[in-house]
Design a protein around this motif. Structure first.
Motif, PDB file in Angstrom:
ATOM      1  N   UNK B 210      36.252  29.339  -3.437  1.00 36.52           N
ATOM      2  CA  UNK B 210      34.860  29.020  -3.768  1.00 36.52           C
ATOM      3  C   UNK B 210      34.109  28.490  -2.550  1.00 36.52           C
ATOM      4  N   UNK B 211      34.815  27.621  -1.779  1.00 38.56           N
ATOM      5  CA  UNK B 211      34.165  27.032  -0.606  1.00 38.56           C
ATOM      6  C   UNK B 211      33.840  28.108   0.424  1.00 38.56           C
ATOM      7  N   UNK B 212      34.772  29.049   0.628  1.00 40.50           N
ATOM      8  CA  UNK B 212      34.549  30.110   1.612  1.00 40.50           C
ATOM      9  C   UNK B 212      33.400  31.020   1.194  1.00 40.50           C
ATOM     10  N   UNK B 213      33.355  31.299  -0.106  1.00 38.78           N
ATOM     11  CA  UNK B 213      32.254  32.138  -0.603  1.00 38.78           C
ATOM     12  C   UNK B 213      30.925  31.442  -0.380  1.00 38.78           C
ATOM     13  N   UNK B 214      30.912  30.107  -0.622  1.00 40.80           N
ATOM     14  CA  UNK B 214      29.669  29.354  -0.442  1.00 40.80           C
ATOM     15  C   UNK B 214      29.266  29.311   1.032  1.00 40.80           C
ATOM     16  N   UNK B 215      30.264  29.206   1.930  1.00 40.19           N
ATOM     17  CA  UNK B 215      29.953  29.032   3.342  1.00 40.19           C
ATOM     18  C   UNK B 215      29.666  30.352   4.053  1.00 40.19           C
ATOM     19  N   UNK B 216      30.531  31.362   3.810  1.00 42.57           N
ATOM     20  CA  UNK B 216      30.379  32.631   4.533  1.00 42.57           C
ATOM     21  C   UNK B 216      29.719  33.714   3.693  1.00 42.57           C
ATOM     22  N   UNK B 217      29.766  33.543   2.354  1.00 37.69           N
ATOM     23  CA  UNK B 217      29.211  34.570   1.482  1.00 37.69           C
ATOM     24  C   UNK B 217      30.164  35.706   1.200  1.00 37.69           C
ATOM     25  N   UNK B 218      31.334  35.700   1.834  1.00 34.26           N
ATOM     26  CA  UNK B 218      32.328  36.756   1.573  1.00 34.26           C
ATOM     27  C   UNK B 218      33.716  36.191   1.860  1.00 34.26           C
ATOM     28  N   UNK B 262      30.279  41.254  -1.568  1.00 36.28           N
ATOM     29  CA  UNK B 262      30.077  42.194  -0.460  1.00 36.28           C
ATOM     30  C   UNK B 262      30.977  41.841   0.713  1.00 36.28           C
ATOM     31  N   UNK B 263      31.410  42.856   1.459  1.00 38.01           N
ATOM     32  CA  UNK B 263      32.227  42.614   2.640  1.00 38.01           C
ATOM     33  C   UNK B 263      31.317  42.258   3.796  1.00 38.01           C
TER      34      UNK B 263
END
Lengths: 150, 274
Positions: B210-218, B262-263
């Motif tokens: 979840x944190x990575x998705x929030x920070x990088x979006x992917x 999205x990648x």
């Protein structure tokens, strides 16, 4: 690793312990028939007789080692309670073997009767936390040996 | 008077039950009892340990750190500061409690591919781990995973559980006064304790995703470290004997989580960091 060592000790203990026990029981049964003529009694005094007899102390002693499997089974049993079947067979073997050795001793001296037979049991070589020990059974009694002609 | 010795009756002292059957029953009973005890102790001790205020935990950890000062070279300090920045960038996405502060420690040891979170919000990253990853995203996955452990208060929970379970198990093992019983009880207890460890790891992975998705979006590049680890580690132990979930399961979860997103481009690591 530790677990594998434990498992192999358990397997070795079971296989060799069981083999030794079965052989021992077979040998005990065989010799019990062989020494059938030597009678052993717990009564303190023999029946009155006019024969001249000598009283001789005869004894038999045996030490049987507990195998790893039996010890582990007994340790588990100690947590749960109940019949410690693994030790019951062990003590049974030791008792019968000790009596047989006592009878062999008596027979060698020409006796056919042993009175006042008693058994002593003790555990020896107990480890710091009960890890390894053997059971000792000592059987002794008074054998009646026909007196030699003076 | 007639005297005779009858043959010794068989089957009175020697029961017919097969010793292995007897053994299996006893083992199963002890295993169930120990498992129940470990679960009860772990849950209650873990709950108690989490009642310790974070500020108190921080001060304990601080005393320990001050007692063992570390000398870092300028280069190592620079790397540690970079890692701290990464942690500070990820933390806002993870909704930490106000008195939870993440402090990153860099340890120079290329042979250790590991990172861990410990008491007081301290995260330790080994240089071997940095060597093993190829992008900031993979490193961020590990960092977020460790921060998640701190957010979930896993270090102090593990400590509380460890002490309670060790005490409980030695009480049973000691009562039987036998090394064998202690070993059996200890092994069974360890195996049930490990399920807690694996569920903590699973929860930390989820939080990190979840944190990575929030920070990088992917989630691109996040799984590369696990893939590297999978190549290196021989599959010796089944999952029920391990502290962490199987690496392939962790990769599978990451891949599944990434599928709906999205990648994007992965962020490279600065060259001087390696």
């Amino acid at each position: 690793m530790e677990f594998l060592v434990f498992l192999s000790l358990l397997t070795i203990g079971y296989l060799f312990g069981r083999m030794a026990e079965q052989r021992h029981f077979a040998s005990i049964r065989e010799r019990e028939t062989e020494y059938r003529d030597v009678l052993a009694f717990s009564a303190r005094f023999p029946p009155p007789t006019t024969d001249r007899i000598d009283a001789v102390l005869v004894d038999g002693n045996v030490v049987v080692a507990v195998d790893y499997f039996k010890m582990t089974a007994a340790a588990l049993r100690n947590l749960l309670g109940g019949r410690v079947t693994s030790f019951e067979t062990l003590i049974e073997r030791a008792r019968r073997e000790a009596i047989l050795r006592m009878k062999a001793n008596a027979q060698a001296q020409g006796a056919t009767q042993i009175f006042n037979v008693k058994l002593e049991t003790s555990s020896i070589g107990q480890g710091a936390s009960g890890q390894s020990f053997s059971v000792e059974v000592y059987a002794y009694g008074t054998a009646l040996v026909p007196a030699k002609a003076a | 008077m007639e005297y005779e010795n009858r043959p010794v009756p068989e089957g009175i002292n020697v029961s017919d039950e097969h010793p292995l059957v007897d053994f299996a029953w006893m083992l199963a009973t002890v295993a169930v009892l120990v498992t129940v005890l470990v679960i009860a102790l772990s849950l209650s001790a873990g709950w108690l340990a989490r009642q310790v205020p974070m500020a108190q935990e921080n001060s304990w950890a601080q005393t320990y750190i001050e007692a063992q000062p570390r000398e870092l070279s300028d280069e190592a300090l620079r790397k540690q500061r970079w890692l701290q920045t990464l942690a500070d960038q990820l933390s806002p996405a993870m909704a930490l409690e106000p008195d939870m502060t993440i402090r990153v420690h860099y340890v120079e040891d290329d042979s250790v591919i590991n990172a861990f979170a410990t008491l007081g919000g301290n995260v330790v990253i080994y240089s071997g781990l940095i060597q093993a990853v190829d992008s900031e995203n993979a490193l961020a996955m590990v960092m977020a995973h460790e921060i998640a452990h701190i957010k979930h208060r896993d270090p102090i929970t593990a400590l509380g559980r460890g002490v309670a379970v060790a005490l409980g198990l030695s009480a049973i093992g000691g009562a039987s006064d036998s090394a064998m019983a202690q070993q059996i009880v200890g092994n069974v207890g360890m195996l049930s304790g490990l399920t807690f460890s694996r569920s903590q790891e699973h929860a930390a992975d989820k939080q990190a995703i979840d944190a990575l998705l929030a920070h990088y979006g992917h989630l691109n590049g996040a799984a590369t470290l696990f893939q590297e680890l999978q190549k290196m580690e021989p599959r010796l132990m089944p999952e029920f004997m391990a502290t962490h979930p199987l690496t392939e399961k962790r990769i599978a979860r990451l891949t599944q989580a990434a599928s709906g997103h999205p990648a994007g481009e992965t962020t490279p690591l600065p060259a001087w960091l390696k």
